[in-house]
Scaffold this motif. Sequence first.
Motif, PDB file in Angstrom:
ATOM      1  N   SER A   1      67.292  -0.034 -41.620  1.00 34.49           N
ATOM      2  CA  SER A   1      68.236  -0.820 -40.390  1.00 34.49           C
ATOM      3  C   SER A   1      69.042  -0.892 -39.941  1.00 34.49           C
ATOM      4  CB  SER A   1      67.300  -2.481 -40.637  1.00 34.49           C
ATOM      5  OG  SER A   1      65.448  -2.027 -40.107  1.00 34.49           O
ATOM      6  N   LEU A   2      70.357  -2.264 -41.370  1.00 36.11           N
ATOM      7  CA  LEU A   2      71.595  -2.449 -41.195  1.00 36.11           C
ATOM      8  C   LEU A   2      72.630  -1.217 -40.877  1.00 36.11           C
ATOM      9  CD1 LEU A   2      73.373  -4.468 -43.631  1.00 36.11           C
ATOM     10  CD2 LEU A   2      74.579  -2.335 -42.881  1.00 36.11           C
ATOM     11  N   TYR A   3      72.594   0.460 -41.211  1.00 36.40           N
ATOM     12  CA  TYR A   3      72.955   1.219 -41.389  1.00 36.40           C
ATOM     13  C   TYR A   3      73.247   2.301 -40.313  1.00 36.40           C
ATOM     14  CZ  TYR A   3      72.950   1.779 -46.262  1.00 36.40           C
ATOM     15  OH  TYR A   3      73.197   1.270 -47.689  1.00 36.40           O
ATOM     16  N   CYS A   4      71.167   1.978 -38.672  1.00 39.01           N
ATOM     17  CA  CYS A   4      71.409   2.681 -37.893  1.00 39.01           C
ATOM     18  C   CYS A   4      72.519   1.515 -36.865  1.00 39.01           C
ATOM     19  CB  CYS A   4      70.096   2.945 -38.113  1.00 39.01           C
ATOM     20  SG  CYS A   4      69.357   4.116 -38.902  1.00 39.01           S
ATOM     21  N   THR A   5      71.618   0.858 -37.142  1.00 37.14           N
ATOM     22  CA  THR A   5      72.128  -0.380 -36.190  1.00 37.14           C
ATOM     23  C   THR A   5      74.192  -0.320 -36.148  1.00 37.14           C
ATOM     24  OG1 THR A   5      70.666  -1.726 -36.830  1.00 37.14           O
ATOM     25  CG2 THR A   5      72.577  -2.541 -35.158  1.00 37.14           C
ATOM     26  N   LYS A   6      74.854  -0.024 -37.850  1.00 33.78           N
ATOM     27  CA  LYS A   6      75.593  -0.457 -37.317  1.00 33.78           C
ATOM     28  C   LYS A   6      76.557   1.271 -37.350  1.00 33.78           C
ATOM     29  CE  LYS A   6      79.606  -1.692 -39.891  1.00 33.78           C
ATOM     30  NZ  LYS A   6      80.368  -3.440 -39.833  1.00 33.78           N
ATOM     31  N   SER A   7      76.447   2.417 -36.812  1.00 34.94           N
ATOM     32  CA  SER A   7      76.317   3.140 -36.736  1.00 34.94           C
ATOM     33  C   SER A   7      76.292   3.669 -35.118  1.00 34.94           C
ATOM     34  CB  SER A   7      75.641   4.471 -37.040  1.00 34.94           C
ATOM     35  OG  SER A   7      75.382   4.851 -38.215  1.00 34.94           O
ATOM     36  N   ALA A   8      74.798   2.779 -34.485  1.00 34.60           N
ATOM     37  CA  ALA A   8      75.211   2.402 -32.772  1.00 34.60           C
ATOM     38  C   ALA A   8      75.394   1.533 -32.065  1.00 34.60           C
ATOM     39  CB  ALA A   8      72.946   2.109 -32.570  1.00 34.60           C
ATOM     40  N   LEU A   9      76.318   0.620 -32.940  1.00 33.86           N
ATOM     41  CA  LEU A   9      76.569  -1.037 -32.049  1.00 33.86           C
ATOM     42  C   LEU A   9      77.936  -0.278 -31.591  1.00 33.86           C
ATOM     43  CD1 LEU A   9      76.133  -4.217 -31.457  1.00 33.86           C
ATOM     44  CD2 LEU A   9      77.658  -4.079 -33.629  1.00 33.86           C
ATOM     45  N   PRO A  10      78.482   0.595 -31.429  1.00 33.66           N
ATOM     46  CA  PRO A  10      79.990   0.332 -30.984  1.00 33.66           C
ATOM     47  C   PRO A  10      79.424   1.302 -29.168  1.00 33.66           C
ATOM     48  CG  PRO A  10      81.026   1.529 -32.948  1.00 33.66           C
ATOM     49  CD  PRO A  10      79.078   1.006 -33.441  1.00 33.66           C
ATOM     50  N   SER A  11      78.525   1.655 -29.290  1.00 31.63           N
ATOM     51  CA  SER A  11      77.860   2.804 -27.981  1.00 31.63           C
ATOM     52  C   SER A  11      77.025   1.661 -27.591  1.00 31.63           C
ATOM     53  CB  SER A  11      77.078   4.083 -28.505  1.00 31.63           C
ATOM     54  OG  SER A  11      76.218   4.328 -27.043  1.00 31.63           O
ATOM     55  N   LEU A  12      76.536   0.640 -27.945  1.00 30.35           N
ATOM     56  CA  LEU A  12      75.864  -0.540 -27.617  1.00 30.35           C
ATOM     57  C   LEU A  12      76.537  -1.215 -27.299  1.00 30.35           C
ATOM     58  CD1 LEU A  12      72.768  -0.131 -30.665  1.00 30.35           C
ATOM     59  CD2 LEU A  12      73.167   0.361 -27.981  1.00 30.35           C
ATOM     60  N   LEU A  13      77.514  -1.560 -27.090  1.00 33.86           N
ATOM     61  CA  LEU A  13      78.541  -3.025 -26.673  1.00 33.86           C
ATOM     62  C   LEU A  13      79.361  -2.171 -25.469  1.00 33.86           C
ATOM     63  CD1 LEU A  13      79.764  -3.789 -30.394  1.00 33.86           C
ATOM     64  CD2 LEU A  13      78.834  -5.081 -29.014  1.00 33.86           C
ATOM     65  N   GLU A  14      79.638  -0.272 -26.045  1.00 35.94           N
ATOM     66  CA  GLU A  14      79.815  -0.298 -24.420  1.00 35.94           C
ATOM     67  C   GLU A  14      79.342  -0.323 -23.542  1.00 35.94           C
ATOM     68  OE1 GLU A  14      81.722   4.024 -22.997  1.00 35.94           O
ATOM     69  OE2 GLU A  14      81.834   3.540 -25.436  1.00 35.94           O
ATOM     70  N   ARG A  15      77.515   0.090 -23.451  1.00 38.12           N
ATOM     71  CA  ARG A  15      76.435   0.589 -23.040  1.00 38.12           C
ATOM     72  C   ARG A  15      76.096  -1.102 -21.901  1.00 38.12           C
ATOM     73  NH1 ARG A  15      74.319   5.840 -22.065  1.00 38.12           N
ATOM     74  NH2 ARG A  15      75.805   7.165 -22.595  1.00 38.12           N
ATOM     75  N   LYS A  16      76.159  -2.469 -23.293  1.00 32.74           N
ATOM     76  CA  LYS A  16      75.389  -3.276 -22.748  1.00 32.74           C
ATOM     77  C   LYS A  16      73.914  -2.981 -23.456  1.00 32.74           C
ATOM     78  CE  LYS A  16      78.578  -5.235 -19.905  1.00 32.74           C
ATOM     79  NZ  LYS A  16      79.631  -6.566 -21.100  1.00 32.74           N
ATOM     80  N   GLY A  17      73.981  -2.569 -24.406  1.00 35.04           N
ATOM     81  CA  GLY A  17      72.082  -2.194 -25.088  1.00 35.04           C
ATOM     82  C   GLY A  17      71.541  -2.879 -25.185  1.00 35.04           C
ATOM     83  N   MET A  18      70.310  -2.863 -26.250  1.00 34.90           N
ATOM     84  CA  MET A  18      69.596  -3.320 -27.194  1.00 34.90           C
ATOM     85  C   MET A  18      69.220  -3.079 -28.178  1.00 34.90           C
ATOM     86  SD  MET A  18      66.002  -4.726 -25.453  1.00 34.90           S
ATOM     87  CE  MET A  18      64.739  -6.750 -25.985  1.00 34.90           C
ATOM     88  N   ILE A  19      68.772  -4.186 -28.652  1.00 32.39           N
ATOM     89  CA  ILE A  19      68.728  -4.062 -30.582  1.00 32.39           C
ATOM     90  C   ILE A  19      67.512  -4.065 -31.079  1.00 32.39           C
ATOM     91  CG2 ILE A  19      69.347  -4.021 -32.835  1.00 32.39           C
ATOM     92  CD1 ILE A  19      71.662  -4.034 -32.452  1.00 32.39           C
ATOM     93  N   ILE A  20      65.903  -3.295 -30.640  1.00 26.98           N
ATOM     94  CA  ILE A  20      64.624  -4.099 -32.009  1.00 26.98           C
ATOM     95  C   ILE A  20      64.563  -3.891 -33.052  1.00 26.98           C
ATOM     96  CG2 ILE A  20      62.915  -4.004 -31.739  1.00 26.98           C
ATOM     97  CD1 ILE A  20      63.138  -3.796 -28.431  1.00 26.98           C
ATOM     98  N   ALA A  21      64.673  -4.922 -34.369  1.00 27.76           N
ATOM     99  CA  ALA A  21      63.830  -4.784 -35.206  1.00 27.76           C
ATOM    100  C   ALA A  21      62.602  -5.138 -35.415  1.00 27.76           C
ATOM    101  CB  ALA A  21      64.387  -5.901 -35.808  1.00 27.76           C
ATOM    102  N   MET A  22      62.135  -3.760 -36.043  1.00 27.26           N
ATOM    103  CA  MET A  22      60.324  -3.352 -36.257  1.00 27.26           C
ATOM    104  C   MET A  22      60.041  -5.243 -37.623  1.00 27.26           C
ATOM    105  SD  MET A  22      59.069  -3.338 -33.921  1.00 27.26           S
ATOM    106  CE  MET A  22      57.559  -2.751 -33.771  1.00 27.26           C
TER     107      MET A  22
END
Length: 272
Positions: free
Chosen positions: A120-141
Amino acid sequence: MKTRFRNRVVVVTGAAAGIGRQLCLRFAQAGAWIVMLDLKQEPLDALGNQLMVKHNTKALGLVCDISDPDAVAQAFDRILDQFGGIDLLINNAGIVHRSAFVDTELEVFRRVMEVNYFGSLYCTKSALPSLLERKGMIIAMSSMSGFAPLWHRSGYSASKHALHGLFDCLRVELAESGVQVMMVCPGFTATDIRKNALRADGSIRGEPFPWIGDVASAVDVAEDVFQGALKGKRLLVLSNVGRGSRLLYRFFPQLFERLVSARLSGVGDQKS
């Protein structure tokens, strides 16, 4: 609200079966473009075809071991190349063990933590720049194991506690960025995770261990997660057992521990 995810890029780990599969179907129904990460290409292709035919949406299935940071980086580079960005990351992939701490080999603890936490950490780290740009969302199960102990799940519970620590802190850090973080704690759910649980020596059980109490369907869990995402929830605890356990362990921890021992200590131990 109903069109919030239309033409938005949703990435789901552990997507080929169980809750992950149903999450892909539910968000595709809402018009999202779905990226599926899992370990085998064939079920990903089958699900991707179903999404495109049934829901007329874009879908991409990528084989990726999320415990491998290089594989994760390559997968997310491909996602960004093909879709241009990420709007929602659902960290769903996970494994469980059922074995007493005293008997469990160190590699089992390491493997559970590598998938559940570091994946989960690796995926979030890789996705975060785009999520910040798009004001997205993270869900952790996560799981009810993230806030209350369960019998013979010490490594699994540790990984879920770690998820809460990581994503609760990340929510604070991202508070002004527009990126939302939601933790989800399903109750016992009818998936293959029990059948694929690790034994003390790291081997696969091959048959489900028993659970006590009501068991939710993956379809219902996916619907609850979808509705929570629409509303921008911070935390979803999805069962009466989970909600009761959270409160009981918080205010009466010794009582909760006695109840867990009394109800679960003899269930399925001969197969642990």
